[in-house]
Design a protein around this motif. Sequence first.
Motif, PDB file in Angstrom:
ATOM      1  N   ASP A 196     -18.954 143.173 125.437  1.00 49.38           N
ATOM      2  CA  ASP A 196     -17.799 143.548 125.644  1.00 49.38           C
ATOM      3  C   ASP A 196     -17.133 142.938 126.073  1.00 49.38           C
ATOM      4  OD1 ASP A 196     -19.358 146.210 125.583  1.00 49.38           O
ATOM      5  OD2 ASP A 196     -19.343 146.656 127.703  1.00 49.38           O
ATOM      6  N   LEU A 197     -17.468 141.845 126.855  1.00 51.29           N
ATOM      7  CA  LEU A 197     -17.240 140.443 127.659  1.00 51.29           C
ATOM      8  C   LEU A 197     -16.381 139.990 126.469  1.00 51.29           C
ATOM      9  CD1 LEU A 197     -16.111 138.499 129.795  1.00 51.29           C
ATOM     10  CD2 LEU A 197     -17.899 136.805 129.182  1.00 51.29           C
ATOM     11  N   LEU A 198     -17.062 139.529 125.364  1.00 52.78           N
ATOM     12  CA  LEU A 198     -16.666 139.080 124.415  1.00 52.78           C
ATOM     13  C   LEU A 198     -15.646 139.463 123.755  1.00 52.78           C
ATOM     14  CD1 LEU A 198     -19.401 137.609 121.875  1.00 52.78           C
ATOM     15  CD2 LEU A 198     -18.140 136.000 122.886  1.00 52.78           C
ATOM     16  N   ALA A 199     -15.906 140.777 123.329  1.00 57.95           N
ATOM     17  CA  ALA A 199     -14.810 142.162 122.927  1.00 57.95           C
ATOM     18  C   ALA A 199     -13.408 142.228 123.628  1.00 57.95           C
ATOM     19  CB  ALA A 199     -15.254 143.164 122.427  1.00 57.95           C
ATOM     20  N   ASP A 200     -13.413 141.744 124.596  1.00 52.28           N
ATOM     21  CA  ASP A 200     -12.182 141.329 125.950  1.00 52.28           C
ATOM     22  C   ASP A 200     -11.384 140.659 125.622  1.00 52.28           C
ATOM     23  OD1 ASP A 200     -10.709 142.477 128.162  1.00 52.28           O
ATOM     24  OD2 ASP A 200     -11.734 140.669 129.209  1.00 52.28           O
ATOM     25  N   LEU A 201     -12.125 139.521 125.560  1.00 46.77           N
ATOM     26  CA  LEU A 201     -11.809 137.655 124.904  1.00 46.77           C
ATOM     27  C   LEU A 201     -10.635 137.637 123.720  1.00 46.77           C
ATOM     28  CD1 LEU A 201     -14.572 135.688 126.918  1.00 46.77           C
ATOM     29  CD2 LEU A 201     -12.629 135.877 127.275  1.00 46.77           C
ATOM     30  N   ARG A 202     -12.078 138.511 123.283  1.00 47.28           N
ATOM     31  CA  ARG A 202     -11.204 139.090 121.541  1.00 47.28           C
ATOM     32  C   ARG A 202      -9.684 139.650 122.059  1.00 47.28           C
ATOM     33  NH1 ARG A 202     -13.602 142.606 117.864  1.00 47.28           N
ATOM     34  NH2 ARG A 202     -12.891 144.024 118.911  1.00 47.28           N
ATOM     35  N   GLU A 203      -9.831 140.649 122.181  1.00 51.14           N
ATOM     36  CA  GLU A 203      -8.122 141.499 122.969  1.00 51.14           C
ATOM     37  C   GLU A 203      -7.380 139.952 123.210  1.00 51.14           C
ATOM     38  OE1 GLU A 203      -7.466 143.858 120.844  1.00 51.14           O
ATOM     39  OE2 GLU A 203      -9.853 143.656 120.101  1.00 51.14           O
ATOM     40  N   ARG A 204      -7.557 139.642 124.874  1.00 57.33           N
ATOM     41  CA  ARG A 204      -6.421 139.088 125.321  1.00 57.33           C
ATOM     42  C   ARG A 204      -6.119 137.378 124.357  1.00 57.33           C
ATOM     43  NH1 ARG A 204      -8.639 137.443 130.588  1.00 57.33           N
ATOM     44  NH2 ARG A 204     -10.831 138.040 129.937  1.00 57.33           N
ATOM     45  N   LEU A 205      -7.414 137.388 124.037  1.00 56.92           N
ATOM     46  CA  LEU A 205      -6.616 136.150 123.829  1.00 56.92           C
ATOM     47  C   LEU A 205      -6.096 135.616 122.075  1.00 56.92           C
ATOM     48  CD1 LEU A 205      -9.303 133.652 125.413  1.00 56.92           C
ATOM     49  CD2 LEU A 205      -7.080 134.327 126.136  1.00 56.92           C
ATOM     50  N   GLY A 206      -6.412 137.153 121.560  1.00 56.74           N
ATOM     51  CA  GLY A 206      -6.378 137.058 120.122  1.00 56.74           C
ATOM     52  C   GLY A 206      -6.864 135.209 119.311  1.00 56.74           C
ATOM     53  N   LEU A 207      -8.502 136.017 119.407  1.00 57.40           N
ATOM     54  CA  LEU A 207      -9.400 135.338 118.920  1.00 57.40           C
ATOM     55  C   LEU A 207      -9.825 135.781 117.326  1.00 57.40           C
ATOM     56  CD1 LEU A 207     -11.660 134.416 121.343  1.00 57.40           C
ATOM     57  CD2 LEU A 207     -10.309 133.514 120.233  1.00 57.40           C
ATOM     58  N   THR A 208      -9.737 134.932 116.869  1.00 53.06           N
ATOM     59  CA  THR A 208     -10.777 134.957 114.834  1.00 53.06           C
ATOM     60  C   THR A 208     -12.571 135.041 115.872  1.00 53.06           C
ATOM     61  OG1 THR A 208      -8.875 134.312 113.926  1.00 53.06           O
ATOM     62  CG2 THR A 208     -10.800 134.432 112.528  1.00 53.06           C
ATOM     63  N   MET A 209     -12.804 135.980 115.181  1.00 63.04           N
ATOM     64  CA  MET A 209     -14.464 135.706 115.113  1.00 63.04           C
ATOM     65  C   MET A 209     -15.049 136.241 114.054  1.00 63.04           C
ATOM     66  SD  MET A 209     -14.839 137.543 118.862  1.00 63.04           S
ATOM     67  CE  MET A 209     -16.362 137.835 119.456  1.00 63.04           C
ATOM     68  N   LEU A 210     -16.421 135.280 113.913  1.00 58.15           N
ATOM     69  CA  LEU A 210     -17.486 135.181 112.581  1.00 58.15           C
ATOM     70  C   LEU A 210     -18.513 135.312 113.635  1.00 58.15           C
ATOM     71  CD1 LEU A 210     -17.357 135.608 109.835  1.00 58.15           C
ATOM     72  CD2 LEU A 210     -17.315 132.278 109.474  1.00 58.15           C
ATOM     73  N   PHE A 211     -18.772 136.591 113.561  1.00 54.40           N
ATOM     74  CA  PHE A 211     -19.878 136.217 114.620  1.00 54.40           C
ATOM     75  C   PHE A 211     -21.427 136.740 113.533  1.00 54.40           C
ATOM     76  CE2 PHE A 211     -22.894 139.436 117.380  1.00 54.40           C
ATOM     77  CZ  PHE A 211     -22.023 139.227 118.250  1.00 54.40           C
ATOM     78  N   VAL A 212     -22.733 136.033 114.440  1.00 47.43           N
ATOM     79  CA  VAL A 212     -23.495 135.824 112.811  1.00 47.43           C
ATOM     80  C   VAL A 212     -24.567 137.074 114.041  1.00 47.43           C
ATOM     81  CG1 VAL A 212     -26.116 134.978 112.791  1.00 47.43           C
ATOM     82  CG2 VAL A 212     -23.742 133.421 112.088  1.00 47.43           C
ATOM     83  N   THR A 213     -25.744 138.069 113.410  1.00 46.15           N
ATOM     84  CA  THR A 213     -26.462 138.760 113.930  1.00 46.15           C
ATOM     85  C   THR A 213     -27.704 139.265 112.656  1.00 46.15           C
ATOM     86  OG1 THR A 213     -27.219 140.613 114.890  1.00 46.15           O
ATOM     87  CG2 THR A 213     -24.862 141.189 113.757  1.00 46.15           C
TER      88      THR A 213
END
Length: 276
Positions: free
Chosen positions: A204-221
Amino acid sequence: MNADASIISNQEHPGAAAGSHADSCHEPIIRVNDLRITTAMGNRPLIDGISFDVQPGETVGLVGESGSGKSLTLRAIMGLLPEGVVLADSESISISEHKRLAMIFQDPVSSLDPLTGVARQVAEVMRYNQHLPRREAQAQAADLLISLGLPASLRAADRYPGQLSGGQCQRVGIAIALATKPDILLCDEPTTALDVTVQLQILDLLADLRERLGLTMLFVTHNLGVAAHLCDRLIVMQHGRIVEAGATEDVLNNPQQEYTRRLVSAILPIPGEQDR
Ligand SMILES: Nc1ncnc2c1ncn2[C@@H]1O[C@H](COP(=O)(O)OP(=O)(O)OP(=O)(O)O)[C@@H](O)[C@H]1O
Protein backbone atom coordinates in the motif's frame (compact mmCIF):
# COMPACT_ATOMS: atom_id res chain seq x y z
CA MET A 1 24.18 -3.74 -0.01
CA ASN A 2 25.12 -0.99 2.40
CA ALA A 3 24.10 2.65 2.20
CA ASP A 4 27.31 3.61 0.40
CA ALA A 5 26.63 1.08 -2.32
CA SER A 6 23.13 2.47 -2.76
CA ILE A 7 24.60 5.95 -3.21
CA ILE A 8 26.80 4.64 -5.99
CA SER A 9 24.01 2.65 -7.57
CA ASN A 10 21.47 5.43 -7.80
CA GLN A 11 23.08 7.54 -10.47
CA GLU A 12 21.46 8.35 -13.75
CA HIS A 13 21.80 5.17 -15.73
CA PRO A 14 25.12 5.03 -17.61
CA GLY A 15 23.32 3.81 -20.71
CA ALA A 16 20.75 6.62 -20.68
CA ALA A 17 19.57 7.03 -24.22
CA ALA A 18 19.52 10.41 -25.86
CA GLY A 19 15.89 11.42 -26.33
CA SER A 20 15.55 12.84 -29.80
CA HIS A 21 11.79 13.14 -30.27
CA ALA A 22 10.03 16.42 -29.57
CA ASP A 23 7.02 14.57 -28.20
CA SER A 24 8.49 12.26 -25.61
CA CYS A 25 5.11 11.40 -24.01
CA HIS A 26 4.85 8.16 -25.94
CA GLU A 27 8.50 7.25 -25.69
CA PRO A 28 9.15 4.33 -23.34
CA ILE A 29 11.01 5.32 -20.20
CA ILE A 30 12.71 1.91 -20.20
CA ARG A 31 13.46 -0.02 -23.37
CA VAL A 32 14.86 -3.53 -23.22
CA ASN A 33 15.78 -4.85 -26.65
CA ASP A 34 17.10 -8.38 -27.12
CA LEU A 35 18.65 -8.55 -23.66
CA ARG A 36 21.06 -11.46 -23.32
CA ILE A 37 22.93 -12.42 -20.18
CA THR A 38 25.20 -15.45 -19.95
CA THR A 39 27.37 -17.06 -17.31
CA ALA A 40 30.91 -15.66 -17.43
CA MET A 41 32.28 -19.21 -17.43
CA GLY A 42 30.87 -21.36 -20.17
CA ASN A 43 28.59 -18.84 -21.83
CA ARG A 44 25.38 -20.56 -20.64
CA PRO A 45 22.39 -18.32 -21.52
CA LEU A 46 20.56 -17.06 -18.41
CA ILE A 47 18.52 -14.34 -20.11
CA ASP A 48 17.85 -15.38 -23.66
CA GLY A 49 17.01 -12.38 -25.85
CA ILE A 50 14.09 -10.68 -24.11
CA SER A 51 12.53 -7.39 -25.24
CA PHE A 52 9.96 -5.12 -23.60
CA ASP A 53 9.14 -1.45 -23.04
CA VAL A 54 7.88 0.35 -19.95
CA GLN A 55 5.94 3.59 -20.44
CA PRO A 56 6.27 6.54 -18.03
CA GLY A 57 3.98 6.11 -15.01
CA GLU A 58 3.33 2.41 -15.61
CA THR A 59 3.80 -0.30 -13.01
CA VAL A 60 4.98 -3.46 -14.73
CA GLY A 61 5.39 -6.79 -12.96
CA LEU A 62 8.10 -9.26 -13.92
CA VAL A 63 6.72 -12.57 -12.71
CA GLY A 64 7.73 -16.20 -12.93
CA GLU A 65 9.01 -19.08 -10.86
CA SER A 66 12.34 -19.09 -9.05
CA GLY A 67 15.30 -18.98 -11.45
CA SER A 68 13.27 -17.67 -14.41
CA GLY A 69 15.50 -14.59 -14.71
CA LYS A 70 13.47 -11.81 -13.09
CA SER A 71 16.17 -10.48 -10.76
CA LEU A 72 18.94 -10.61 -13.37
CA THR A 73 16.73 -8.59 -15.72
CA LEU A 74 16.06 -5.98 -13.03
CA ARG A 75 19.71 -5.82 -12.01
CA ALA A 76 20.80 -5.42 -15.63
CA ILE A 77 18.47 -2.42 -15.93
CA MET A 78 19.93 -0.97 -12.69
CA GLY A 79 23.47 -1.60 -13.98
CA LEU A 80 24.16 -3.81 -10.96
CA LEU A 81 24.75 -7.31 -12.35
CA PRO A 82 26.27 -9.79 -9.88
CA GLU A 83 29.68 -11.34 -10.41
CA GLY A 84 29.76 -14.41 -12.59
CA VAL A 85 27.41 -13.17 -15.31
CA VAL A 86 27.98 -11.13 -18.45
CA LEU A 87 25.73 -8.75 -20.37
CA ALA A 88 26.09 -9.47 -24.10
CA ASP A 89 25.38 -5.91 -25.28
CA SER A 90 25.10 -2.84 -23.03
CA GLU A 91 23.00 -1.14 -25.71
CA SER A 92 20.22 -3.66 -25.21
CA ILE A 93 19.00 -1.46 -22.32
CA SER A 94 18.10 2.18 -22.70
CA ILE A 95 16.64 4.59 -20.19
CA SER A 96 15.10 7.96 -21.13
CA GLU A 97 17.51 10.84 -20.81
CA HIS A 98 17.85 12.38 -17.32
CA LYS A 99 15.62 9.75 -15.73
CA ARG A 100 16.94 8.42 -12.47
CA LEU A 101 16.67 4.87 -11.19
CA ALA A 102 16.59 3.57 -7.65
CA MET A 103 16.17 0.03 -6.38
CA ILE A 104 14.53 -1.62 -3.37
CA PHE A 105 15.86 -5.00 -2.32
CA GLN A 106 14.34 -8.19 -1.02
CA ASP A 107 16.15 -8.33 2.32
CA PRO A 108 15.70 -4.95 4.00
CA VAL A 109 17.90 -5.74 6.99
CA SER A 110 21.00 -6.86 5.11
CA SER A 111 20.63 -4.00 2.63
CA LEU A 112 21.34 -1.49 5.44
CA ASP A 113 24.60 -0.73 7.25
CA PRO A 114 24.12 -2.29 10.74
CA LEU A 115 26.56 0.14 12.39
CA THR A 116 25.04 3.42 11.22
CA GLY A 117 21.79 5.01 12.41
CA VAL A 118 19.03 4.78 9.80
CA ALA A 119 18.31 8.53 9.69
CA ARG A 120 22.02 9.11 9.14
CA GLN A 121 22.06 6.57 6.30
CA VAL A 122 19.19 8.37 4.57
CA ALA A 123 20.83 11.77 5.26
CA GLU A 124 24.11 10.62 3.67
CA VAL A 125 22.29 9.66 0.48
CA MET A 126 20.53 13.06 0.46
CA ARG A 127 23.80 14.91 1.00
CA TYR A 128 25.43 13.04 -1.84
CA ASN A 129 22.56 13.24 -4.31
CA GLN A 130 21.01 16.59 -3.48
CA HIS A 131 24.15 18.35 -2.20
CA LEU A 132 22.42 19.36 1.03
CA PRO A 133 24.33 20.63 4.07
CA ARG A 134 24.64 18.03 6.84
CA ARG A 135 22.06 19.52 9.24
CA GLU A 136 19.52 20.14 6.48
CA ALA A 137 19.98 16.58 5.19
CA GLN A 138 19.52 15.15 8.69
CA ALA A 139 16.30 17.11 9.25
CA GLN A 140 14.92 16.12 5.83
CA ALA A 141 15.93 12.48 6.34
CA ALA A 142 14.04 12.30 9.64
CA ASP A 143 11.00 13.99 8.02
CA LEU A 144 11.07 11.51 5.14
CA LEU A 145 11.35 8.49 7.44
CA ILE A 146 8.50 9.71 9.64
CA SER A 147 6.33 10.38 6.57
CA LEU A 148 6.95 6.75 5.58
CA GLY A 149 5.69 5.48 8.95
CA LEU A 150 8.79 5.42 11.19
CA PRO A 151 8.31 6.75 14.75
CA ALA A 152 8.57 10.52 15.29
CA SER A 153 11.10 9.87 18.07
CA LEU A 154 13.67 9.43 15.25
CA ARG A 155 13.93 13.23 15.18
CA ALA A 156 15.40 13.19 18.67
CA ALA A 157 17.35 9.92 18.61
CA ASP A 158 18.50 7.90 15.62
CA ARG A 159 18.15 4.10 15.66
CA TYR A 160 20.27 1.28 14.28
CA PRO A 161 18.70 -1.20 11.82
CA GLY A 162 18.90 -3.91 14.50
CA GLN A 163 16.54 -1.85 16.66
CA LEU A 164 13.84 -1.87 13.98
CA SER A 165 11.44 -4.52 12.66
CA GLY A 166 11.78 -5.99 9.16
CA GLY A 167 8.89 -3.83 7.93
CA GLN A 168 10.47 -0.70 9.41
CA CYS A 169 13.81 -1.59 7.78
CA GLN A 170 12.04 -1.91 4.43
CA ARG A 171 10.56 1.58 4.97
CA VAL A 172 14.15 2.78 5.52
CA GLY A 173 15.16 1.03 2.27
CA ILE A 174 12.32 2.84 0.49
CA ALA A 175 13.45 6.15 2.06
CA ILE A 176 17.02 5.58 0.81
CA ALA A 177 15.66 4.95 -2.68
CA LEU A 178 13.42 8.05 -2.55
CA ALA A 179 16.29 10.19 -1.22
CA THR A 180 17.84 9.98 -4.68
CA LYS A 181 14.69 11.55 -6.21
CA PRO A 182 14.13 8.69 -8.65
CA ASP A 183 11.77 8.67 -11.62
CA ILE A 184 11.87 4.88 -11.81
CA LEU A 185 11.69 2.53 -8.84
CA LEU A 186 12.96 -1.02 -9.40
CA CYS A 187 11.56 -3.35 -6.74
CA ASP A 188 13.09 -6.80 -6.27
CA GLU A 189 10.65 -8.89 -4.21
CA PRO A 190 10.37 -6.07 -1.66
CA THR A 191 7.80 -7.89 0.50
CA THR A 192 8.99 -11.50 0.29
CA ALA A 193 11.22 -11.40 3.37
CA LEU A 194 8.59 -9.66 5.50
CA ASP A 195 6.15 -10.99 8.01
CA VAL A 196 2.88 -11.71 6.19
CA THR A 197 0.97 -9.10 8.17
CA VAL A 198 3.38 -6.36 7.05
CA GLN A 199 3.39 -7.25 3.34
CA LEU A 200 0.14 -5.48 2.52
CA GLN A 201 1.24 -2.33 4.40
CA ILE A 202 4.41 -2.09 2.30
CA LEU A 203 2.48 -2.74 -0.95
CA ASP A 204 0.00 0.00 0.00
CA LEU A 205 2.87 2.35 0.80
CA LEU A 206 4.45 1.69 -2.61
CA ALA A 207 1.09 2.23 -4.37
CA ASP A 208 0.61 5.51 -2.50
CA LEU A 209 4.13 6.73 -3.35
CA ARG A 210 3.63 5.82 -6.97
CA GLU A 211 0.48 7.99 -7.10
CA ARG A 212 1.95 10.91 -5.18
CA LEU A 213 5.34 11.01 -6.88
CA GLY A 214 4.31 9.79 -10.34
CA LEU A 215 6.85 6.99 -10.22
CA THR A 216 7.33 4.39 -12.91
CA MET A 217 7.76 0.98 -11.30
CA LEU A 218 9.21 -2.33 -12.40
CA PHE A 219 8.26 -4.89 -9.83
CA VAL A 220 9.79 -8.37 -9.56
CA THR A 221 7.83 -11.03 -7.72
CA HIS A 222 7.20 -14.76 -7.86
CA ASN A 223 3.82 -14.08 -6.22
CA LEU A 224 1.12 -13.27 -8.79
CA GLY A 225 -1.17 -12.12 -5.96
CA VAL A 226 1.31 -9.39 -5.06
CA ALA A 227 1.71 -8.47 -8.74
CA ALA A 228 -2.06 -8.32 -9.22
CA HIS A 229 -2.33 -5.92 -6.30
CA LEU A 230 0.03 -3.35 -7.82
CA CYS A 231 0.76 -3.87 -11.50
CA ASP A 232 -0.91 -2.50 -14.65
CA ARG A 233 0.83 -5.03 -16.84
CA LEU A 234 2.58 -8.36 -16.35
CA ILE A 235 5.52 -9.94 -18.12
CA VAL A 236 5.73 -13.67 -17.44
CA MET A 237 9.21 -15.22 -17.55
CA GLN A 238 10.39 -18.82 -17.74
CA HIS A 239 13.94 -20.07 -18.30
CA GLY A 240 15.22 -16.60 -19.20
CA ARG A 241 12.54 -15.96 -21.80
CA ILE A 242 9.24 -14.07 -21.90
CA VAL A 243 6.42 -16.58 -22.37
CA GLU A 244 3.47 -14.22 -22.02
CA ALA A 245 2.78 -10.53 -21.47
CA GLY A 246 -0.28 -8.32 -21.25
CA ALA A 247 -2.60 -6.25 -19.08
CA THR A 248 -2.70 -7.73 -15.57
CA GLU A 249 -6.41 -8.54 -15.80
CA ASP A 250 -6.01 -10.32 -19.14
CA VAL A 251 -3.06 -12.40 -17.98
CA LEU A 252 -4.83 -13.42 -14.76
CA ASN A 253 -8.28 -14.04 -16.25
CA ASN A 254 -7.25 -15.49 -19.56
CA PRO A 255 -3.73 -16.94 -19.39
CA GLN A 256 -2.58 -18.26 -22.74
CA GLN A 257 0.18 -20.58 -21.60
CA GLU A 258 0.03 -23.67 -19.40
CA TYR A 259 2.96 -22.25 -17.37
CA THR A 260 1.02 -19.03 -16.67
CA ARG A 261 -2.10 -21.04 -15.80
CA ARG A 262 -0.06 -22.91 -13.18
CA LEU A 263 1.24 -19.65 -11.72
CA VAL A 264 -2.28 -18.22 -11.64
CA SER A 265 -3.71 -21.30 -9.94
CA ALA A 266 -1.03 -20.98 -7.25
CA ILE A 267 -2.05 -17.42 -6.29
CA LEU A 268 -2.34 -17.03 -2.55
CA PRO A 269 -4.40 -14.21 -1.07
CA ILE A 270 -2.36 -11.38 0.47
CA PRO A 271 -3.09 -11.45 4.21
CA GLY A 272 -5.54 -8.68 5.14
CA GLU A 273 -6.56 -7.95 1.54
CA GLN A 274 -9.80 -9.93 1.67
CA ASP A 275 -10.89 -8.12 4.83
CA ARG A 276 -11.30 -4.75 3.18
N1 LIG B 1 25.88 -14.53 -10.22
C1 LIG B 1 25.40 -15.56 -10.92
N2 LIG B 1 26.22 -16.45 -11.50
C2 LIG B 1 25.75 -17.49 -12.21
N3 LIG B 1 24.43 -17.73 -12.40
C3 LIG B 1 23.56 -16.88 -11.85
C4 LIG B 1 23.99 -15.75 -11.08
N4 LIG B 1 22.89 -15.08 -10.65
C5 LIG B 1 21.82 -15.76 -11.14
N5 LIG B 1 22.21 -16.83 -11.85
C6 LIG B 1 21.34 -17.80 -12.53
O1 LIG B 1 20.52 -17.08 -13.45
C7 LIG B 1 19.22 -17.63 -13.51
C8 LIG B 1 18.21 -16.54 -13.25
O2 LIG B 1 18.40 -16.06 -11.91
P1 LIG B 1 17.50 -14.91 -11.28
O3 LIG B 1 18.05 -14.61 -9.92
O4 LIG B 1 17.35 -13.80 -12.23
O5 LIG B 1 16.10 -15.67 -11.11
P2 LIG B 1 14.75 -15.17 -10.46
O6 LIG B 1 13.67 -15.39 -11.43
O7 LIG B 1 14.94 -13.78 -9.95
O8 LIG B 1 14.58 -16.20 -9.26
P3 LIG B 1 14.57 -15.95 -7.69
O9 LIG B 1 13.21 -15.43 -7.40
O10 LIG B 1 14.81 -17.32 -7.12
O11 LIG B 1 15.70 -14.99 -7.42
C9 LIG B 1 19.18 -18.76 -12.48
O12 LIG B 1 19.40 -19.97 -13.16
C10 LIG B 1 20.34 -18.45 -11.57
O13 LIG B 1 20.88 -19.64 -11.01
